[in-house]
Design a protein around this motif. Structure first.
Motif, PDB file in Angstrom:
ATOM      1  N   ALA A  25     -45.218 -12.954 -21.711  1.00  0.00           N
ATOM      2  CA  ALA A  25     -45.352 -14.391 -21.453  1.00  0.00           C
ATOM      3  C   ALA A  25     -44.202 -15.198 -22.050  1.00  0.00           C
ATOM      4  CB  ALA A  25     -46.673 -14.898 -22.003  1.00  0.00           C
ATOM      5  N   GLN A  61     -48.620 -11.917 -10.288  1.00  0.00           N
ATOM      6  CA  GLN A  61     -48.892 -12.956 -11.277  1.00  0.00           C
ATOM      7  C   GLN A  61     -49.326 -14.251 -10.587  1.00  0.00           C
ATOM      8  OE1 GLN A  61     -48.544 -12.562 -14.799  1.00  0.00           O
ATOM      9  NE2 GLN A  61     -48.490 -10.433 -14.160  1.00  0.00           N
ATOM     10  N   ASN A  74     -46.868 -16.433 -14.132  1.00  0.00           N
ATOM     11  CA  ASN A  74     -47.395 -15.633 -15.228  1.00  0.00           C
ATOM     12  C   ASN A  74     -48.860 -15.994 -15.399  1.00  0.00           C
ATOM     13  OD1 ASN A  74     -48.020 -15.479 -18.384  1.00  0.00           O
ATOM     14  ND2 ASN A  74     -46.577 -13.865 -17.827  1.00  0.00           N
ATOM     15  N   TRP A  76     -50.955 -15.640 -17.973  1.00  0.00           N
ATOM     16  CA  TRP A  76     -51.325 -16.317 -19.220  1.00  0.00           C
ATOM     17  C   TRP A  76     -50.880 -17.775 -19.197  1.00  0.00           C
ATOM     18  CZ3 TRP A  76     -49.301 -18.968 -23.293  1.00  0.00           C
ATOM     19  CH2 TRP A  76     -50.158 -19.167 -24.361  1.00  0.00           C
ATOM     20  N   VAL A  77     -49.647 -18.024 -18.808  1.00  0.00           N
ATOM     21  CA  VAL A  77     -49.134 -19.398 -18.775  1.00  0.00           C
ATOM     22  C   VAL A  77     -49.926 -20.236 -17.782  1.00  0.00           C
ATOM     23  CG1 VAL A  77     -47.115 -20.843 -18.269  1.00  0.00           C
ATOM     24  CG2 VAL A  77     -46.816 -18.705 -19.511  1.00  0.00           C
TER      25      VAL A  77
END
Length: 81
Positions: A25, A61, A74, A76-77
């Protein structure tokens, strides 16, 4: 950015994400930070942030789009912003 990094540190400490996920990340976080201008936004100017639906292929992603500034791919982001 400080809040995102603190959130990541908290998740790492609690074992919610692995060190490998946190490492993956880092580049998208830097890209997210670099999308924004170094000057302040004008008062009343909208900032549209769109979270696109999860991709059909689970290996891909998720995408977070900041209108007129760029996008970051991404998971997580995208989920933490």
């Amino acid at each position: 950015m400080r809040t995102l990094q603190a959130h990541m540190s908290s998740q790492l400490k609690d074992g919610e994400i692995s060190a490998a996920e946190a490492e993956l990340a880092q580049s998208p976080l830097r890209k997210f930070k670099s999308m924004f201008p170094s000057t302040n936004f004008s008062k009343g100017q909208p900032l549209d942030i769109m979270l696109l639906p999860p991709p059909k292929n689970s290996a891909d992603q998720r995408t977070l789009v900041v209108r007129d500034l760029g996008s970051v791919e991404n998971n997580w982001v995208a989920e933490c912003v």
